[in-house]
Scaffold this motif. Structure first.
Motif, PDB file in Angstrom:
ATOM      1  N   MET B   1       0.838  -1.194   0.000  1.00 12.32           N
ATOM      2  CA  MET B   1       0.000   0.000   0.000  1.00 12.32           C
ATOM      3  C   MET B   1       0.880   1.252   0.000  1.00 12.32           C
ATOM      4  O   MET B   1       1.824   1.335   0.776  1.00 12.32           O
ATOM      5  N   ASN B   2       0.579   2.184  -0.863  1.00 15.07           N
ATOM      6  CA  ASN B   2       1.325   3.442  -0.901  1.00 15.07           C
ATOM      7  C   ASN B   2       0.785   4.378   0.178  1.00 15.07           C
ATOM      8  O   ASN B   2      -0.427   4.608   0.263  1.00 15.07           O
ATOM      9  N   HIS B   3       1.685   4.894   0.947  1.00 12.18           N
ATOM     10  CA  HIS B   3       1.273   5.818   2.005  1.00 12.18           C
ATOM     11  C   HIS B   3       1.371   7.247   1.507  1.00 12.18           C
ATOM     12  O   HIS B   3       2.142   7.562   0.598  1.00 12.18           O
ATOM     13  N   PHE B   4       0.592   8.078   2.172  1.00 15.43           N
ATOM     14  CA  PHE B   4       0.597   9.493   1.786  1.00 15.43           C
ATOM     15  C   PHE B   4       1.832  10.193   2.340  1.00 15.43           C
ATOM     16  O   PHE B   4       2.318   9.869   3.436  1.00 15.43           O
ATOM     17  N   SER B   5       2.305  11.141   1.572  1.00 17.82           N
ATOM     18  CA  SER B   5       3.439  11.944   2.029  1.00 17.82           C
ATOM     19  C   SER B   5       2.942  13.020   3.005  1.00 17.82           C
ATOM     20  O   SER B   5       1.724  13.256   3.124  1.00 17.82           O
ATOM     21  N   GLU B   6       3.894  13.672   3.657  1.00 15.01           N
ATOM     22  CA  GLU B   6       3.520  14.744   4.584  1.00 15.01           C
ATOM     23  C   GLU B   6       2.806  15.869   3.840  1.00 15.01           C
ATOM     24  O   GLU B   6       1.815  16.418   4.329  1.00 15.01           O
ATOM     25  N   ASP B   7       3.321  16.204   2.635  1.00 12.98           N
ATOM     26  CA  ASP B   7       2.695  17.288   1.860  1.00 12.98           C
ATOM     27  C   ASP B   7       1.248  16.950   1.513  1.00 12.98           C
ATOM     28  O   ASP B   7       0.367  17.812   1.573  1.00 12.98           O
ATOM     29  N   GLU B   8       1.038  15.683   1.152  1.00 10.59           N
ATOM     30  CA  GLU B   8      -0.333  15.287   0.796  1.00 10.59           C
ATOM     31  C   GLU B   8      -1.251  15.365   2.005  1.00 10.59           C
ATOM     32  O   GLU B   8      -2.423  15.769   1.890  1.00 10.59           O
ATOM     33  N   LEU B   9      -0.730  14.998   3.154  1.00 10.92           N
ATOM     34  CA  LEU B   9      -1.557  15.059   4.364  1.00 10.92           C
ATOM     35  C   LEU B   9      -1.802  16.514   4.785  1.00 10.92           C
ATOM     36  O   LEU B   9      -2.886  16.846   5.284  1.00 10.92           O
ATOM     37  N   ILE B  10      -0.801  17.378   4.570  1.00 11.04           N
ATOM     38  CA  ILE B  10      -0.997  18.811   4.861  1.00 11.04           C
ATOM     39  C   ILE B  10      -2.080  19.385   3.935  1.00 11.04           C
ATOM     40  O   ILE B  10      -2.968  20.125   4.374  1.00 11.04           O
ATOM     41  N   ALA B  11      -1.972  19.007   2.647  1.00 11.89           N
ATOM     42  CA  ALA B  11      -2.988  19.470   1.689  1.00 11.89           C
ATOM     43  C   ALA B  11      -4.371  18.980   2.097  1.00 11.89           C
ATOM     44  O   ALA B  11      -5.370  19.708   1.989  1.00 11.89           O
ATOM     45  N   HIS B  12      -4.429  17.728   2.603  1.00 15.26           N
ATOM     46  CA  HIS B  12      -5.718  17.188   3.055  1.00 15.26           C
ATOM     47  C   HIS B  12      -6.231  17.968   4.259  1.00 15.26           C
ATOM     48  O   HIS B  12      -7.440  18.242   4.361  1.00 15.26           O
ATOM     49  N   PHE B  13      -5.334  18.340   5.146  1.00 10.15           N
ATOM     50  CA  PHE B  13      -5.738  19.123   6.327  1.00 10.15           C
ATOM     51  C   PHE B  13      -6.380  20.448   5.906  1.00 10.15           C
ATOM     52  O   PHE B  13      -7.377  20.878   6.476  1.00 10.15           O
ATOM     53  N   TYR B  14      -5.794  21.081   4.897  1.00 10.89           N
ATOM     54  CA  TYR B  14      -6.322  22.375   4.443  1.00 10.89           C
ATOM     55  C   TYR B  14      -7.430  22.217   3.394  1.00 10.89           C
ATOM     56  O   TYR B  14      -7.932  23.205   2.867  1.00 10.89           O
ATOM     57  N   ASP B  28      -8.852   5.866   6.912  1.00 12.93           N
ATOM     58  CA  ASP B  28      -9.675   4.960   7.734  1.00 12.93           C
ATOM     59  C   ASP B  28      -9.077   3.550   7.785  1.00 12.93           C
ATOM     60  O   ASP B  28      -9.270   2.823   8.762  1.00 12.93           O
ATOM     61  N   GLY B  29      -8.350   3.196   6.719  1.00  7.26           N
ATOM     62  CA  GLY B  29      -7.822   1.842   6.664  1.00  7.26           C
ATOM     63  C   GLY B  29      -6.331   1.721   6.862  1.00  7.26           C
ATOM     64  O   GLY B  29      -5.782   0.619   6.874  1.00  7.26           O
ATOM     65  N   CYS B  30      -5.661   2.853   7.037  1.00  6.42           N
ATOM     66  CA  CYS B  30      -4.195   2.810   7.159  1.00  6.42           C
ATOM     67  C   CYS B  30      -3.790   3.480   8.476  1.00  6.42           C
ATOM     68  O   CYS B  30      -3.862   4.714   8.600  1.00  6.42           O
ATOM     69  N   ALA B  31      -3.371   2.667   9.402  1.00  5.68           N
ATOM     70  CA  ALA B  31      -3.022   3.186  10.728  1.00  5.68           C
ATOM     71  C   ALA B  31      -1.823   4.112  10.670  1.00  5.68           C
ATOM     72  O   ALA B  31      -1.770   5.131  11.377  1.00  5.68           O
ATOM     73  N   GLN B  32      -0.882   3.799   9.794  1.00  4.07           N
ATOM     74  CA  GLN B  32       0.348   4.603   9.708  1.00  4.07           C
ATOM     75  C   GLN B  32       0.029   6.009   9.209  1.00  4.07           C
ATOM     76  O   GLN B  32       0.463   6.999   9.790  1.00  4.07           O
ATOM     77  N   CYS B  33      -0.719   6.071   8.145  1.00  2.86           N
ATOM     78  CA  CYS B  33      -1.081   7.385   7.597  1.00  2.86           C
ATOM     79  C   CYS B  33      -2.011   8.124   8.560  1.00  2.86           C
ATOM     80  O   CYS B  33      -1.922   9.356   8.698  1.00  2.86           O
ATOM     81  N   ALA B  34      -2.928   7.394   9.176  1.00  2.00           N
ATOM     82  CA  ALA B  34      -3.851   8.017  10.125  1.00  2.00           C
ATOM     83  C   ALA B  34      -3.080   8.629  11.279  1.00  2.00           C
ATOM     84  O   ALA B  34      -3.399   9.746  11.748  1.00  2.00           O
TER      85      ALA B  34
END
Lengths: 193, 253
Positions: B1-14, B28-34
């Motif tokens: 499974m490909n995990h999201f990068s920090e930038d992608e998660l920041i973009a998701h936050f905003y 919801d399905g990836c504990a590491q990314c969550a």
């Protein structure tokens, strides 16, 4: 977002026809929002005051180029952001701080304004706001401005890009770099806490 | 499974990630990314917007007072010669041209509307007047011929022109007779019919006119009676309102 009434367009027409005093109504209407943004970007009340004045002066000189379909509030806001950015760059230059765009945590440690409060002391005094400001001083003027507009002024990447005169992707990257640096500072705080 | 990068998660936050629903589903399905996103959310939520020092309602006025003196006054845009003179002149000329054109069109329309009525009103009297003039002229010539016939004594100098005149009148007489029949004028039609016989006899004598032939015609065709009828018809035409000022040059018996 700013909303521009029909009166703003009429006021601008009056100014361009020689009614200088009419500009006072625009200044009175938009000074508050410009000061708030300028203060958040510069982090300094006096600088923010200067930015507001400079923005309205620049705006007046450029008023002939103002397009009637534009929103005066958005237009003068962008000018104010540019003024604040210029002010930041000028201030950083005077303080002879080395500003680097590179995303290097170790370099960030060097860039941090050491003469200001350090994380330990800030944690002890509980001045979270001051810590945040200290972290923001590790940012380049562009990063800081982009972060303020994104995180505090709730502007989109497109709006940030327009205000800074850069590509939207560059605006996004500036925000990412700023958040990354800010988090590094906060991580250090958390460890020490 | 490909995990999201920090930038992608920041973009998701905003709220600036292109596929927000996909990101949410992945979290919801990836504990590491969550976990990574939870840290970003915690850090950024801790960064409160900087509160700017309060500014009262008079602040804008104060800013204006500080900068007003250094602002020049915009000069009202001068109207160029084109805008100041030419355009008003052209506008005036265009309005005048429009008025003239409108008046012309209106006149044409008015004239056009009047013309059919005038024609309808005037056509019948004019036509009637023409018919009466032609008929009167024809009867005038016929009367003179009949007068000549009445007084003819066999002189060849008199007889020859009579035959020519009879031939000339014969064609006109048939037209007049036909018109009288169409106009339902039995008296005129009868007289012209009688005249037609006389003219035909005069015009088509195989041996030419002579004293004997003339005498025979005078007796058989009762030219005296016909002359009387013609004169009566002419007097009737003279009294007709459509005859106008036409005066025949009738001969005398």
């Amino acid at each position: 977002m700013f909303r521009m009434g029909k009166n703003d367009h009429a006021t601008i027409q009056a100014i361009l026809c020689g009614d200088k005093e009419a500009y006072g109504t625009l200044v009175a209407s938009h000074s508050g929002s410009l000061f708030r943004a300028a203060f958040r970007i510069t982090g300094n009340e006096a600088d923010a005051e200067d930015v507001v004045q400079e923005a309205f002066l620049r705006g007046y000189r450029k008023l002939e180029g103002f397009e009637s379909r534009s929103n005066f509030g958005t237009w003068i806001y962008r000018i104010a952001v540019r003024c604040a950015l210029d002010r930041l760059a000028s201030r950083n230059g005077r303080q002879e701080r080395r500003v680097a765009e590179a995303n290097d945590p170790e370099q960030d440690e060097v860039q941090l304004a050491d003469e200001t409060a350090g994380p330990d002391r800030l944690l002890l005094s509980g001045e979270i706001g001051a810590l945040q400001e200290a972290a923001m001083q590790s940012l380049t003027p562009t990063e800081r401005t982009a972060f303020v507009l994104r995180h505090m002024e709730d502007r989109s990447s497109e709006e940030i890009a327009a205000a800074l005169g850069i590509h939207p992707n560059a605006a996004k990257q500036a925000v990412f770099r700023a958040v990354h640096k800010m988090r590094l500072r906060l991580a250090a705080l958390r460890v020490r806490a | 499974m490909n995990h999201f990068s920090e930038d992608e998660l920041i973009a998701h936050f905003y709220g600036e990630d292109a596929k927000s629903a996909v990101t949410r589903q992945h979290l919801d399905g990836c504990a590491q990314c969550a976990s990574a996103f939870a840290e970003i959310e915690s850090d950024l939520s801790a960064l409160k917007p900087v509160e700017a020092p309060a500014r009262d309602e008079a602040y804008g006025g104060a800013v204006w007072t500080r900068i007003a003196h250094s602002l020049p006054v915009y000069e009202a845009p001068r109207r160029s010669w084109i805008h100041g003179r030419l355009i008003p002149i052209l506008s005036y000329a265009a309005v005048c041209a429009l008025l003239v054109a409108g008046a012309f069109v209106a006149g044409r329309q008015w004239e056009h509307a009047r013309q059919p009525r005038a024609t309808a009103e005037d056509k019948a009297p004019v036509q009637e007047h023409v018919v009466l003039v032609v008929l009167d002229d024809h009867l005038d010539r016929s009367e003179r011929l009949l007068v000549q016939l009445k007084h003819a004594d066999g002189d060849s100098e008199e007889i020859s022109p009579m035959r020519d005149e009879a031939r000339s009148l014969l064609a006109a007489n048939r037209i007049c007779r036909q018109n009288a029949s169409e106009q339902d004028d039995p008296a005129l039609a009868t007289a012209l019919d009688h005249l037609d016989h006389v003219l035909a006899e005069l015009a088509s004598q195989p041996g030419g006119l002579n004293a004997a032939t003339i005498t025979r015609l005078q007796n058989e065709m009762k030219t005296d009676g016909l002359l009387f009828e013609v004169r009566v018809l002419r007097s009737r035409i003279a009294k007709h309102p459509g005859a106008g000022n036409h005066r025949s040059m009738g001969g005398t018996a």
